[in-house]
Design a protein around this motif. Structure first.
Motif: not given
Lengths: 311, 506
Positions: B145, B108-109, B124, B115, B127-128, B112, B104-105
């Motif tokens: 990414d 995402d990690n 997304a 989110e 979250t980013k 985890m 995963r990116t």
């Protein structure tokens, strides 16, 4: 504790014998010579493949492709029979093809390290394809009368199919319990790392299990075609599921390292008795399925539960 | 912003432990310890393997439950029962083995479990944004990414640290964070750890590398055999004082007397310039007939890898191994066993035993060739031999048909010795032979090893326990970061010389 151990060890045998006795006393037409002989004859193909499937599963692998070998091997055998009329040559050819296809599975699993479930699912499609290829997409029949004698000859009133399955079961049992190879199979499935450090050639052991199963599945297919005096190409996966059901209900651990052939044999007969009893008692086939499914769930849950108790 | 002055009394403790103890079976991992971790300090835990430092770290993170003692967070008594609860309080760990989703990116990690959602869907974008704001706040950047599996170990570690920071960590436990890093990466990690502490995060730093401990810590806590020896300011300690504190004084005699080895005895094993990239380099030594050679070194120094290479389980990149005068050309375990080597591997559960199988099958497995007959295995002869071996190696059992999983740890360990003894080996490689067994079993294992040497069998004893190495060896080899840092004999064998050699290249 001790009772638990004993029931864990011999549970499937006790259940099978109980079911046999119950059906014998309660169900008309069950304990007749003809019905029992039929049952033995019907189970022969399952038993031939399931014996060696048990060995593959104990070593920690799966083989889905036996359905395809079961379909393609008799087509190959009939090709030889049609061309030469020689039964021995045709049987040897069919089993030989099983060995070659088993070797291919072994290569993919042990050399290319593909998960055995996926690998043999993929090779299944190839092998089914070979079936269509060598049969010209059509049903094949033997040209000699003796081809049907492979499975139908009677010794002491029992069909040769039953005798063949008996011999295969005994050979597989001896191989698993009385030879070095058998011990290595248990060790490989039980703890690969420890097996390697004990000097066992793990890939070799696994490869042999696939090759033997390939040969057994081919033999089962030939017996089946001899019984029905024909063979037909198909994509039918049902054979492997019947075989796996017997192995798993018998209590051979799908995690590997544990199991026995007598357990598979007991479970195969348990399932056959159940099925036969349902038919004689005219249980709706709809319910037969539901109950069969439930039995498998219980068998696997019991196995997983007993594993947890040990940790 | 200046460095917080940790020595000041008014710096409050974030986490305090009072009289905490923890046992695993018969092993006392932590005995009656009192320690506090202050806000914004870097607090190192040092000690030998098995001293209890990792146990203490895991207790902070809620991975182990306390047997007794009290925990205070911000001065209030709490009981931390699960890792989830610890994370909620703000106590997070960065483990030796990173726990990331490698396919995963980075975003995402890091996010985890945290989110940001709008309605029932994960946003997304938001979250980013959150992850980027955390990176910015701590001035710690990783390409958001990138796929985690494609990053270097050091970068992956940053991702773990960011994940901890994203969960508002107030205390981060680092367990051997630099063991897998190159030296320039180590420095980067150090400056990162310092800046985290400056921002008020408490750091618990567990490491074998004493120089590193001394340079980055505010305080150091020294543990030995589960006991807390002292907590002191780092600037008041030296490498020497730490080593002395870690090893302590000699303990009572657990060991049988070891026979002296005649200088002129024949050489059983000869290793020349053995090298395996990234594991060990240029190892040369000999073992004589009947000799017990101890192989010491820290975890990760390359000991086990060397042992596995000698046993034929790993292929050396370079160098040669000769056994009984003959050069070994093929790295193959079965070959080594046939030549007369045997191994008791480091982890009996994962490398040694078949837990669900019987004693007899476990013991005879490598030597089934001895029982071949035309009827298959001669089970009667096998039973007799196994029974005899079990008696010799003092395995306590209620029948050789029982599964080995029902035996105690000490007896399971003896099963491995019984298996090895079955081959009457010329060389036994014993890797951590007494790990996780009680003192009684320890003693009888030591006696077994001494007996082997009496009958002329050689032993390579790989161990993290220095007492064991000192008590059992004719000669001691010490490894440090993949190199042989010392060969000691006679009176040169003591804790100080071994520890100094073990830390030589750290």
């Amino acid at each position: 504790m001790q009772l638990l151990e004993l029931s864990k060890k011999y549970g499937i045998a006790v259940i099978t014998i109980s079911l046999f006795l119950i059906l014998s006393f309660t169900t008309e037409g069950f304990f007749t010579e003809r019905n029992i002989r039929n049952l033995l004859d019907q189970q022969s193909t399952i038993l031939i493949a399931a014996s060696f499937m048990t060995i593959v599963i104990i070593s920690g692998n799966f083989d889905i492709s036996i359905s395809a070998i079961f379909v393609v091997a008799p087509l190959f055998a009939l090709n030889i029979e049609n061309a030469t009329g020689n039964i021995l040559l045709s049987v040897l050819g069919g089993v030989g093809l099983g060995i070659i296809l088993g070797s291919f599975n072994a290569l993919v699993v042990t050399y290319f390290k593909v998960n055995s479930f996926i690998a043999t699912l993929a090779t299944s499609f190839m092998f089914f394809g070979f079936g269509y290829l060598i049969s010209d997409r059509s049903l094949m029949r033997p040209v000699t009368d003796s081809y049907q004698q492979i499975a139908r000859t009677k010794f002491f009133d029992i069909t040769s199919a039953t005798w063949i399955s008996l011999v295969v079961v005994i050979v597989a049992s001896i191989l698993l319990t009385r030879t070095r190879f058998g011990r290595n199979v248990f060790a490989t499935g039980g703890n690969q790392e420890a097996a390697r450090l004990a000097g066992i050639n793990v890939p070799q052991v696994q490869a042999i299990t696939f090759i033997l199963l390939g040969a057994a599945a081919a033999l089962a297919g030939i017996v089946n075609s001899s019984r029905s005096i024909s063979a037909q190409p198909s994509d039918d996966f049902s054979f492997v599921f019947a075989v796996l059901t017997a192995v798993i209900v018998g209590g051979t651990s799908i995690m590997g390292g544990k199991g026995a052939i007598w357990r598979t044999v007991a479970a195969a007969f348990f399932l056959a008795f159940m099925n036969n009893g349902f038919n004689l008692l005219q249980v709706d086939p709809l319910w037969q399925r539901i109950i069969l499914g439930l039995v498998i769930v219980i068998a696997v849950a019991l196995d997983s539960w007993s594993q947890r108790k040990n940790v | 912003m200046g460095r917080l002055n940790i020595t000041e009394k008014n710096t409050k403790a974030l986490v305090t432990f009072q009289n905490v103890s923890k046992s695993f079976g018969a092993t006392k991992a932590l005995i009656d310890c009192n320690v506090d971790f202050k806000k914004g300090e870097i607090h190192s835990l040092v000690g030998e393997n098995g001293a209890g430092k990792s146990t203490l770290g895991k207790i902070i993170l809620g991975a182990y439950k306390l047997d007794s003692g009290k925990t205070y967070v911000d001065g209030e008594e709490v009981s931390i029962n699960s890792p989830g609860q610890a994370v909620k309080i703000g106590l997070v760990g960065i483990s030796q083995e990173l726990s990331l989703l490698s396919s995963r990116t980075v975003v995402d990690n890091i996010a985890m479990g945290r989110e940001i959602t709008s309605g029932m869907f994960v946003s997304a974008k938001k979250t980013k944004e959150k992850v980027l704001s955390v990176m910015k706040h701590f001035n710690l950047f990783v390409n958001p990414d990138a796929i985690v599996g494609s990053l270097s170990v050091a970068e992956q570690q940053k991702v773990e640290i960011l994940r901890a920071l994203n969960s508002n960590a107030r205390l981060i436990v680092f367990d051997e964070p630099t063991a897998r890093l190159a030296s320039n990466e180590t420095e980067q990690l150090h400056s990162l750890v310092k800046s985290l502490a400056n921002n008020g995060t408490t750091i618990v730093y567990i490491s074998h590398f004493l120089d590193e401990v001394l340079t980055i810590s505010n305080r150091v806590t020294l543990l030995r055999n589960g006991k807390l020896i002292r907590t002191n300011l780092a600037k008041e300690e030296t490498k020497k004082s730490l080593i002395e504190g870690m090893t302590g004084k000699e303990e009572g005699n657990l060991f049988p007397s070891i026979k002296l080895i005649n200088e002129s005895s024949e050489t059983v094993l000869k290793v020349e310039n053995l090298t395996r990239k990234n594991e060990y380099q240029n190892i040369s030594f000999e073992i004589k007939k009947g000799e017990i050679v101890g192989l010491a070194g820290l975890v990760g120094s390359g000991r086990s890898e060397l042992a596995h290479t000698i046993f034929g389980d790993k292929k050396p990149d370079n160098g040669a191994i000769s056994f009984c005068g003959k050069k070994i050309t093929q790295s193959k375990v079965s070959n080594s066993i046939n030549l007369g080597m045997a191994m008791v591997p480091e982890s009996r559960r994962t490398q040694g035993l078949f837990l669900a199988r019987s004693l007899i099958e476990n013991i005879s497995l490598p030597y089934l060739g001895k029982f071949l007959s035309i009827y298959g295995l001669d089970k009667k002869q096998e039973r007799n031999t196994v029974n005899e071996i079990c008696n010799k190696t003092t395995v306590k059992h209620s029948g050789i048909d029982f599964e080995v999983q029902y035996l105690s740890g000490g007896n399971q360990q003896k099963i491995l010795f019984a298996r090895a003894a079955m081959g009457k080996p010329k060389l036994l490689i014993a890797d951590e032979p007494t790990r996780g067994v009680d003192i009684g079993a320890k003693k009888s294992i030591y006696e077994l090893i001494a007996k082997l040497s009496d009958v002329g069998e050689s032993v390579l004893l790989v161990s993290s326990e220095i007492e064991e190495i000192i008590g059992m060896s004719n000669r001691v080899l010490v490894m440090s970061r993949g190199r042989l840092s010392a060969q000691l004999i006679g009176t040169d064998i003591n804790k100080k010389t071994i520890m100094e050699a073990a830390f030589k290249y750290n």
